[in-house]
Enzyme design. Structure first.
Site, mmCIF file in Angstrom:
data_model
loop_
_atom_site.group_PDB
_atom_site.id
_atom_site.type_symbol
_atom_site.label_atom_id
_atom_site.label_comp_id
_atom_site.label_asym_id
_atom_site.label_seq_id
_atom_site.Cartn_x
_atom_site.Cartn_y
_atom_site.Cartn_z
ATOM 1 N N MET A 98 0.838 -1.176 0.000
ATOM 2 C CA MET A 98 0.000 0.000 0.000
ATOM 3 C C MET A 98 0.890 1.248 0.000
ATOM 4 S SD MET A 98 -3.071 1.201 2.559
ATOM 5 C CE MET A 98 -2.207 1.104 4.084
ATOM 6 N N PRO A 99 1.037 1.905 -1.136
ATOM 7 C CA PRO A 99 1.843 3.127 -1.186
ATOM 8 C C PRO A 99 1.183 4.262 -0.393
ATOM 9 C CG PRO A 99 1.469 2.262 -3.382
ATOM 10 C CD PRO A 99 0.579 1.496 -2.450
ATOM 11 N N TYR A 100 2.029 5.045 0.238
ATOM 12 C CA TYR A 100 1.588 6.234 0.973
ATOM 13 C C TYR A 100 2.450 7.393 0.513
ATOM 14 C CZ TYR A 100 1.036 9.530 4.831
ATOM 15 O OH TYR A 100 0.802 10.654 5.582
#
Length: 67
Positions: free
Chosen positions: A1-3
């Site tokens: 999950m990229p942030y």
């Protein structure tokens, strides 16, 4: 999950401009890293120019200096 956390000075970025940033960064992660857009998080923090300094000087003051 990229942030992804985008920090900008609070100087009137419109809701539409922020929407474009969120969409654009999400699409960039899809295109470059093949990330799932449904799990990509983008946060935009707006910082008062009094709280953002460059070279030891608050941006509020820098903006007053003629160029």
């Amino acid at each position: 999950m990229p942030y992804v956390n985008i920090k900008i000075t609070r100087e009137g970025a419109t809701q539409e401009q922020k929407k474009q940033l969120i969409e654009g960064v999400t699409q960039l992660l899809v295109d470059v890293l093949n990330k799932n857009p449904a799990t990509t998080v983008v946060v935009i923090d707006e910082v008062d120019t009094d709280n953002w300094g460059i070279g030891g000087v608050p941006v509020t003051e820098l903006r007053k200096i003629p160029r």
